[in-house]
Design an enzyme around this catalytic site. Sequence first.
Site, PDB file in Angstrom:
ATOM      1  N   SER A 129       0.832  -1.198   0.000  1.00  0.00           N
ATOM      2  CA  SER A 129       0.000   0.000   0.000  1.00  0.00           C
ATOM      3  C   SER A 129       0.877   1.264   0.000  1.00  0.00           C
ATOM      4  O   SER A 129       1.727   1.416  -0.863  1.00  0.00           O
ATOM      5  CB  SER A 129      -0.973  -0.046   1.181  1.00  0.00           C
ATOM      6  OG  SER A 129      -2.025   0.874   1.029  1.00  0.00           O
TER       7      SER A 129
ATOM      8  N   ASP B 241     -10.010  -5.091  -4.261  1.00  0.00           N
ATOM      9  CA  ASP B 241      -9.430  -4.175  -3.279  1.00  0.00           C
ATOM     10  C   ASP B 241     -10.317  -2.927  -3.168  1.00  0.00           C
ATOM     11  O   ASP B 241     -10.444  -2.170  -4.126  1.00  0.00           O
ATOM     12  CB  ASP B 241      -8.012  -3.776  -3.718  1.00  0.00           C
ATOM     13  CG  ASP B 241      -7.246  -3.016  -2.653  1.00  0.00           C
ATOM     14  OD1 ASP B 241      -7.886  -2.325  -1.836  1.00  0.00           O
ATOM     15  OD2 ASP B 241      -6.004  -3.104  -2.646  1.00  0.00           O
TER      16      ASP B 241
ATOM     17  N   HIS C  65      -7.813  -5.786   0.134  1.00  0.00           N
ATOM     18  CA  HIS C  65      -6.612  -4.986   0.424  1.00  0.00           C
ATOM     19  C   HIS C  65      -5.790  -5.739   1.458  1.00  0.00           C
ATOM     20  O   HIS C  65      -5.766  -5.407   2.650  1.00  0.00           O
ATOM     21  CB  HIS C  65      -7.010  -3.604   0.935  1.00  0.00           C
ATOM     22  CG  HIS C  65      -5.876  -2.613   0.943  1.00  0.00           C
ATOM     23  ND1 HIS C  65      -5.176  -2.269  -0.192  1.00  0.00           N
ATOM     24  CD2 HIS C  65      -5.304  -1.912   1.958  1.00  0.00           C
ATOM     25  CE1 HIS C  65      -4.244  -1.394   0.116  1.00  0.00           C
ATOM     26  NE2 HIS C  65      -4.291  -1.169   1.407  1.00  0.00           N
TER      27      HIS C  65
END
Length: 219
Positions: A110, A166, A199
């Site tokens: 991320s 995600d 995610h």
Amino acid sequence: MSVVLKPTVKHTASVIFLHGLGDTGHGWSSVFAEFKRPHIKYIFPTAPIRPVTLNGGFEMNAWFDILGLRPDATQDEDGIQKSSQLLLNLVDEEMKNGIPSDRIFIGGFSQGGATALYTAMTSTHRFAGIIALSTWLPLHHRFPAHLKQCENKFSTPIIQCHGDIDPMVPLQWSDMTVKLLKTIGFTDVNFKTYRGMSHSSSPEELDDVSEFINKIAPN
């Protein structure tokens, strides 16, 4: 402070991996411990604590501020550059210990991956490889103008991985990043997507990351 998984034989390569928003270096160190190689040193720094605008100003571990989730949202350029410098400081430490940059992998998850991608673009080092998980290239509008060159930079191996459901960092952001990297001139970009992955990570993704590292630095 960083969590470090030390090599158990002669140290010949290093991996520096940055966590995502609100996490610490401990989170990903336990993941990599499952497939670590004896000749590789693994370094997992923890981001400083700072207010995050997207979360109502709540303070948490963050490499930079997040002001919005749209591609055209204002970006924390100062925070991105400062965290990039923190990463480069760790790279410099490894180089002082005798590990050349082309034996050092940088990467992250991320916003940690975003920091690593930005660093790869703006550094004069040629890295062993870039590990970009559920992430994007920040300040993308500055490239290729702000790209810093070095010998064999465009042959740097890059693995970009993303889940297809995600909700935090859309798969489209990875797709746009990969297209930009290829347009800039990078020739070894491997883009992998994972069905049903949010995610987060998955065993399949981690197998791909392990294979990526082992292929480049088998010993």
